[in-house]
Design a protein around this motif. Structure first.
Motif, PDB file in Angstrom:
ATOM      1  N   LEU A 172       0.836  -1.213   0.000  1.00  0.00           N
ATOM      2  CA  LEU A 172       0.000   0.000   0.000  1.00  0.00           C
ATOM      3  C   LEU A 172       0.864   1.254   0.000  1.00  0.00           C
ATOM      4  O   LEU A 172       0.492   2.280  -0.589  1.00  0.00           O
ATOM      5  N   ASN A 173       2.032   1.176   0.670  1.00  0.00           N
ATOM      6  CA  ASN A 173       2.948   2.328   0.694  1.00  0.00           C
ATOM      7  C   ASN A 173       3.592   2.562  -0.671  1.00  0.00           C
ATOM      8  O   ASN A 173       4.126   3.632  -0.937  1.00  0.00           O
ATOM      9  N   MET A 174       3.555   1.520  -1.523  1.00  0.00           N
ATOM     10  CA  MET A 174       4.122   1.656  -2.873  1.00  0.00           C
ATOM     11  C   MET A 174       3.124   2.286  -3.839  1.00  0.00           C
ATOM     12  O   MET A 174       3.402   2.424  -5.029  1.00  0.00           O
ATOM     13  N   GLY A 175       1.936   2.606  -3.331  1.00  0.00           N
ATOM     14  CA  GLY A 175       0.930   3.225  -4.185  1.00  0.00           C
ATOM     15  C   GLY A 175      -0.068   2.243  -4.768  1.00  0.00           C
ATOM     16  O   GLY A 175      -0.921   2.624  -5.573  1.00  0.00           O
ATOM     17  N   LEU A 176       0.032   0.958  -4.379  1.00  0.00           N
ATOM     18  CA  LEU A 176      -0.946  -0.024  -4.853  1.00  0.00           C
ATOM     19  C   LEU A 176      -2.213   0.082  -4.012  1.00  0.00           C
ATOM     20  O   LEU A 176      -2.159   0.371  -2.816  1.00  0.00           O
ATOM     21  N   SER A 177      -3.366  -0.168  -4.622  1.00  0.00           N
ATOM     22  CA  SER A 177      -4.621  -0.120  -3.868  1.00  0.00           C
ATOM     23  C   SER A 177      -4.962  -1.533  -3.370  1.00  0.00           C
ATOM     24  O   SER A 177      -4.536  -2.536  -3.955  1.00  0.00           O
ATOM     25  N   GLU A 178      -5.731  -1.580  -2.291  1.00  0.00           N
ATOM     26  CA  GLU A 178      -6.089  -2.883  -1.709  1.00  0.00           C
ATOM     27  C   GLU A 178      -6.908  -3.725  -2.698  1.00  0.00           C
ATOM     28  O   GLU A 178      -6.824  -4.947  -2.696  1.00  0.00           O
ATOM     29  N   ASP A 179      -7.676  -3.051  -3.570  1.00  0.00           N
ATOM     30  CA  ASP A 179      -8.534  -3.765  -4.528  1.00  0.00           C
ATOM     31  C   ASP A 179      -7.738  -4.591  -5.542  1.00  0.00           C
ATOM     32  O   ASP A 179      -8.209  -5.619  -6.022  1.00  0.00           O
ATOM     33  N   GLU A 180      -6.534  -4.119  -5.882  1.00  0.00           N
ATOM     34  CA  GLU A 180      -5.767  -4.836  -6.918  1.00  0.00           C
ATOM     35  C   GLU A 180      -4.874  -5.940  -6.348  1.00  0.00           C
ATOM     36  O   GLU A 180      -4.255  -6.687  -7.110  1.00  0.00           O
ATOM     37  N   LEU A 181      -4.810  -6.069  -5.020  1.00  0.00           N
ATOM     38  CA  LEU A 181      -3.912  -7.062  -4.419  1.00  0.00           C
ATOM     39  C   LEU A 181      -4.318  -8.508  -4.712  1.00  0.00           C
ATOM     40  O   LEU A 181      -3.449  -9.339  -5.008  1.00  0.00           O
ATOM     41  N   PRO A 182      -5.618  -8.883  -4.611  1.00  0.00           N
ATOM     42  CA  PRO A 182      -5.976 -10.283  -4.929  1.00  0.00           C
ATOM     43  C   PRO A 182      -5.557 -10.700  -6.335  1.00  0.00           C
ATOM     44  O   PRO A 182      -5.134 -11.836  -6.557  1.00  0.00           O
ATOM     45  N   ASP A 183      -5.644  -9.768  -7.290  1.00  0.00           N
ATOM     46  CA  ASP A 183      -5.243 -10.078  -8.667  1.00  0.00           C
ATOM     47  C   ASP A 183      -3.734 -10.333  -8.744  1.00  0.00           C
ATOM     48  O   ASP A 183      -3.281 -11.228  -9.466  1.00  0.00           O
ATOM     49  N   ILE A 184      -2.956  -9.554  -7.976  1.00  0.00           N
ATOM     50  CA  ILE A 184      -1.494  -9.749  -7.954  1.00  0.00           C
ATOM     51  C   ILE A 184      -1.163 -11.132  -7.401  1.00  0.00           C
ATOM     52  O   ILE A 184      -0.308 -11.846  -7.933  1.00  0.00           O
ATOM     53  N   VAL A 185      -1.862 -11.530  -6.303  1.00  0.00           N
ATOM     54  CA  VAL A 185      -1.642 -12.857  -5.706  1.00  0.00           C
ATOM     55  C   VAL A 185      -1.933 -13.950  -6.734  1.00  0.00           C
ATOM     56  O   VAL A 185      -1.122 -14.871  -6.941  1.00  0.00           O
ATOM     57  N   ALA A 186      -3.087 -13.850  -7.381  1.00  0.00           N
ATOM     58  CA  ALA A 186      -3.497 -14.875  -8.359  1.00  0.00           C
ATOM     59  C   ALA A 186      -2.522 -14.945  -9.531  1.00  0.00           C
ATOM     60  O   ALA A 186      -2.142 -16.037  -9.984  1.00  0.00           O
ATOM     61  N   ARG A 187      -2.104 -13.782 -10.018  1.00  0.00           N
ATOM     62  CA  ARG A 187      -1.179 -13.756 -11.157  1.00  0.00           C
ATOM     63  C   ARG A 187       0.188 -14.341 -10.774  1.00  0.00           C
ATOM     64  O   ARG A 187       0.804 -15.070 -11.549  1.00  0.00           O
ATOM     65  N   TRP A 188       0.679 -13.985  -9.568  1.00  0.00           N
ATOM     66  CA  TRP A 188       1.992 -14.508  -9.160  1.00  0.00           C
ATOM     67  C   TRP A 188       1.947 -16.031  -9.021  1.00  0.00           C
ATOM     68  O   TRP A 188       2.852 -16.727  -9.477  1.00  0.00           O
ATOM     69  N   ARG A 189       0.891 -16.533  -8.400  1.00  0.00           N
ATOM     70  CA  ARG A 189       0.772 -17.992  -8.241  1.00  0.00           C
ATOM     71  C   ARG A 189       0.631 -18.684  -9.594  1.00  0.00           C
ATOM     72  O   ARG A 189       1.187 -19.765  -9.801  1.00  0.00           O
ATOM     73  N   GLY A 190      -0.079 -18.030 -10.531  1.00  0.00           N
ATOM     74  CA  GLY A 190      -0.213 -18.595 -11.868  1.00  0.00           C
ATOM     75  C   GLY A 190       1.108 -18.628 -12.612  1.00  0.00           C
ATOM     76  O   GLY A 190       1.371 -19.543 -13.401  1.00  0.00           O
ATOM     77  N   ALA A 191       1.960 -17.638 -12.337  1.00  0.00           N
ATOM     78  CA  ALA A 191       3.267 -17.567 -13.002  1.00  0.00           C
ATOM     79  C   ALA A 191       4.301 -18.486 -12.368  1.00  0.00           C
ATOM     80  O   ALA A 191       5.336 -18.774 -12.972  1.00  0.00           O
ATOM     81  N   ASN A 192       4.029 -18.946 -11.143  1.00  0.00           N
ATOM     82  CA  ASN A 192       4.987 -19.772 -10.400  1.00  0.00           C
ATOM     83  C   ASN A 192       4.337 -21.075  -9.921  1.00  0.00           C
ATOM     84  O   ASN A 192       4.280 -21.352  -8.715  1.00  0.00           O
ATOM     85  N   PRO A 193       3.844 -21.899 -10.842  1.00  0.00           N
ATOM     86  CA  PRO A 193       3.107 -23.101 -10.434  1.00  0.00           C
ATOM     87  C   PRO A 193       3.958 -24.116  -9.662  1.00  0.00           C
ATOM     88  O   PRO A 193       3.452 -24.801  -8.773  1.00  0.00           O
ATOM     89  N   ARG A 194       5.247 -24.200  -9.984  1.00  0.00           N
ATOM     90  CA  ARG A 194       6.111 -25.164  -9.285  1.00  0.00           C
ATOM     91  C   ARG A 194       6.322 -24.762  -7.820  1.00  0.00           C
ATOM     92  O   ARG A 194       6.361 -25.609  -6.938  1.00  0.00           O
ATOM     93  N   ILE A 195       6.474 -23.460  -7.599  1.00  0.00           N
ATOM     94  CA  ILE A 195       6.625 -22.979  -6.212  1.00  0.00           C
ATOM     95  C   ILE A 195       5.326 -23.211  -5.448  1.00  0.00           C
ATOM     96  O   ILE A 195       5.336 -23.673  -4.301  1.00  0.00           O
ATOM     97  N   ARG A 196       4.197 -22.916  -6.096  1.00  0.00           N
ATOM     98  CA  ARG A 196       2.888 -23.157  -5.475  1.00  0.00           C
ATOM     99  C   ARG A 196       2.743 -24.645  -5.129  1.00  0.00           C
ATOM    100  O   ARG A 196       2.311 -24.996  -4.029  1.00  0.00           O
ATOM    101  N   ASP A 197       3.137 -25.520  -6.048  1.00  0.00           N
ATOM    102  CA  ASP A 197       3.037 -26.967  -5.794  1.00  0.00           C
ATOM    103  C   ASP A 197       3.961 -27.406  -4.662  1.00  0.00           C
ATOM    104  O   ASP A 197       3.660 -28.360  -3.950  1.00  0.00           O
ATOM    105  N   LEU A 198       5.094 -26.707  -4.517  1.00  0.00           N
ATOM    106  CA  LEU A 198       6.047 -27.071  -3.463  1.00  0.00           C
ATOM    107  C   LEU A 198       5.412 -26.948  -2.077  1.00  0.00           C
ATOM    108  O   LEU A 198       5.631 -27.793  -1.211  1.00  0.00           O
ATOM    109  N   TRP A 199       4.614 -25.890  -1.853  1.00  0.00           N
ATOM    110  CA  TRP A 199       3.972 -25.717  -0.543  1.00  0.00           C
ATOM    111  C   TRP A 199       3.144 -26.944  -0.175  1.00  0.00           C
ATOM    112  O   TRP A 199       3.221 -27.443   0.945  1.00  0.00           O
ATOM    113  N   TYR A 200       2.353 -27.392  -1.144  1.00  0.00           N
ATOM    114  CA  TYR A 200       1.444 -28.516  -0.876  1.00  0.00           C
ATOM    115  C   TYR A 200       2.205 -29.837  -0.777  1.00  0.00           C
ATOM    116  O   TYR A 200       1.849 -30.708   0.021  1.00  0.00           O
TER     117      TYR A 200
END
Length: 659
Positions: free
Chosen positions: A469-497
């Motif tokens: 939020l201090n970087m100027g991002l709004s709270e509304d766009e954060l869920p999209d950032i989470v989803a996009r990052w996880r989509g771009a890093n499927p192997r890391i996401r799979d590692l958690w599970y």
């Protein structure tokens, strides 16, 4: 050669306050002395040698202290080793092992008392509770009074009953330490870790030089600054004590600014608002400046430095229980303020001259300026320089390597622009467009915060905690950032599970589970009833989760619970974990092992490390050593981590700083 074992504990006296000065300054004090020496071999009773009353350590024990066929054990063995050598009894560090480190390696608390309780020692084997009062009586100076004959020290003859209890306490510490060791012996510390511990003790004993003129100048200027700021606040508010929270809140209310408290975040948030009266703004700025606690680090330096202007004992080996990372001591190097001043050298010189007026005129905020100069108070030895080298983006490199996230590995193998590459993957924009001057460059910020915050299964809260939020991002766009990052890093996401599933399966079946070079085991012993969930790392070292069990967590999901020292409570209590959290432990532990590997390489070259902070090494180097040499050491392949691409970046300087 069959090894023999001896457990040792000593009681000492010194005018130095060990809590503020650390072990080394304590033992180097002119008043230092050893009062009691307790020892016990495997099959003998405890013997307490009353050195204060003229008893001598038996000749056979003195020989054992130098004999490599005898392994010397103590709880916080660095203390016994350094104190005995300082006392005149030469005993090589290579022959010592530390039961405190063994306890911490197995996930138990650091203190002897807490470790004994956590391990479930029977009452007659535990540390005696009488010790603290007896240590205060015999081991620290007493205030001279008419009643005590004006003496500075309480000697054994001043209270024979207490002295008898003190000897009993000393002997019992050896019993407790030996019992802890007996329970831990089935879960050995790897020999490589003992080598690392010895290097750490030697590094702490070597210490780092302090720029005494800078420290004294900072303390003087801080005193003048505090007085000037306080007088300014008194003049504006008319309060007798503007540092009083109650008085100041009341004054602010009368000025039309109602605040719930004067916590740092509240004051900062209020100062960002418009329309605040000038007087209120100035008083809150003063409050902010007076609250700059980092300046207290100068006091810590001044207290802990030895006669040769060196501070010793800045790090604690295995201080971070879950990962085995080093922890800070005395000056707490792990949370030093950053420096942003463009004219560090000029600021340092003005502070050394104790020129408050010039510092105030040139830099305005005096406490902030002093805060930024704290790092620069650490300087190399005479005719030496600091070579400082840091692992670049090591956690991002390690997690991608561990998960097999190939596109990330390729980024680190080539251009290394991980934030731009992440943004490119997340938003399907060519990386060539994410450059300064282009509108697409704004995406880099999203790639950066996502890389830093989301590697361990975090969501929007993790982004906010990382400053999204201090970087100027709004709270509304954060869920999209989470989803996009996880989509771009499927192997890391799979590692958690995969990590969570392997840990759960190890708990359910009591059979080892292997994934990605990690081995999960349920380990225990039948004699003492101990149990651990362990994770064997690629280096061979293990992470320990003591007394594990399965139970639903707060989200109604079956989860691993175990015992640990609570971060808030500091008590031995139950906590739970999950895939992302265990992945964080594992990744940080592997990063720690990479640092350990580098420290071994530097040690092999005969170069003294003054200290290290997080993933950064500070070498007290001869003039012919270059930063490129050290960065190459950091980038050289590690045998147990094939394919892990590491990079070191650094600088050379006449004082420490954040480059």
């Amino acid at each position: 050669m069959k090894k023999k074992h001896i457990n040792i504990d000593i009681e000492t006296k010194s005018s130095a306050d060990i809590g503020k000065t650390g072990l080394y300054r304590y033992a180097l004090d002119p008043d230092f002395d050893i009062l009691l020496f307790a020892y016990k071999t495997v099959n003998t009773d405890v013997t307490v040698v009353d050195l204060a009353n003229g008893e001598k350590i038996p000749e056979k024990i003195l020989r054992a202290l130098q004999d490599p066929s005898w392994v010397k054990h103590a709880y916080n063995a660095a203390f016994e080793w350094f104190c005995l050598n300082q006392y005149g009894i030469q005993t090589p560090l290579e022959q010592w092992k530390c039961t405190m480190i063994h306890s911490m390696y197995c996930g138990y608390p650091a203190s002897l008392e807490a470790s004994g309780k956590a391990l479930g020692l029977p009452q007659n084997k535990r540390k005696l509770a009488t010790g603290k009062a007896l240590i205060r009586y015999f081991c620290v100076p007493c205030k001279p009074t008419k009643a005590n004959g004006g003496r500075n020290w309480n000697l054994p003859r001043h209270d024979l009953e207490k002295w008898g209890l003190f000897k009993e306490y000393n002997g019992q510490d050896v019993v407790t330490e030996q019992e802890i060791l007996r329970r831990l012996n089935q879960f050995p510390v790897p020999e490589k870790e003992w080598e690392q511990w010895r290097m750490d003790v030697q590094m702490n004993a070597f210490g780092v030089r302090i720029d005494t003129n800078l420290v004294q100048g900072a303390l003087t200027i801080d005193s003048v600054s505090t007085q000037a700021l306080t007088e300014d606040a008194v003049r504006i508010t008319g309060l007798s004590n503007p540092n009083s929270t109650a008085q100041l809140l009341d004054w602010l209310g009368r000025e039309g600014v109602e605040l719930p408290n004067l916590q740092k975040a509240t004051v900062t948030e209020t100062l960002e608002k418009e329309g605040i009266p000038d007087d209120v703004r100035r008083v809150l700025e003063i409050r902010q400046q007076l609250g700059k606690t980092s300046v207290k680090k100068y006091v810590a330096m001044d207290t802990a430095k030895c006669e040769d202007d060196r501070i010793r004992g800045l790090t604690q080996f295995y201080g971070a229980n879950r990962t085995g990372r080093w922890a800070g001591r005395l000056v707490q190097m792990q949370n030093l303020p950053r420096n942003y001043l463009k004219t560090l050298e000029s600021a340092r010189n003005l502070v050394k001259q104790k020129n408050y007026a010039a510092v105030k005129a040139l830099y305005g905020n005096v406490p902030d300026t002093l805060s930024q100069l704290i790092r620069t108070a650490f300087i190399p030895s005479e005719e030496r320089k600091f070579v400082v080298a840091d692992f670049s983006a090591i956690e991002a490199r390690v997690i991608a390597w561990l998960a097999g996230e190939q596109w990330v590995n390729e980024v680190f193998a080539t251009h290394g622009k991980i934030y731009e590459a992440t943004a490119s993957q997340m938003f399907h924009v060519p990386i060539e467009k994410i450059v300064k001057g282009n509108p697409e460059y704004a995406l880099r910020q999203k790639g950066k915060v996502a890389t830093l915050a989301l590697g361990y299964q975090g969501g929007t809260a993790a982004l906010i905690a990382m400053g999204a939020l201090n970087m100027g991002l709004s709270e509304d766009e954060l869920p999209d950032i989470v989803a996009r990052w996880r989509g771009a890093n499927p192997r890391i996401r799979d590692l958690w599970y995969a990590v969570e599933e392997a840990a759960l399966q190890a708990m359910h079946t009591a059979q080892p589970q292997a994934i990605r070079g990690l081995i999960f085991r349920l380990e225990g012993d039948l004699i003492y009833g101990q149990s651990f969930l362990t994770v064997q790392l690629p280096s061979g070292r293990k992470l320990f989760y003591p007394k594990p069990f399965l139970q639903e967590n707060q989200f109604g999901k079956m989860a691993i619970h175990y015992y640990a020292v609570g971060q808030q409570s500091h008590k031995w209590e139950v906590t739970s974990t999950y895939g992302g959290k265990m992945t964080e432990n594992i990744v940080q532990a592997i990063a720690r092992d990479c640092l350990a590997e580098t420290l071994s390489r530097i040690h092999a070259l005969g170069l003294p490390v003054a200290f290290h902070v997080h993933d950064e090494v500070i070498i007290d180097a001869p003039m012919d050593v270059t930063v490129d040499q050290i960065c190459k050491l950091m980038a050289d392949p590690i045998s147990w981590a094939p394919g892990l691409i590491l990079k070191g970046t650094g600088f050379e300087n006449g004082y420490y700083m954040k480059d």
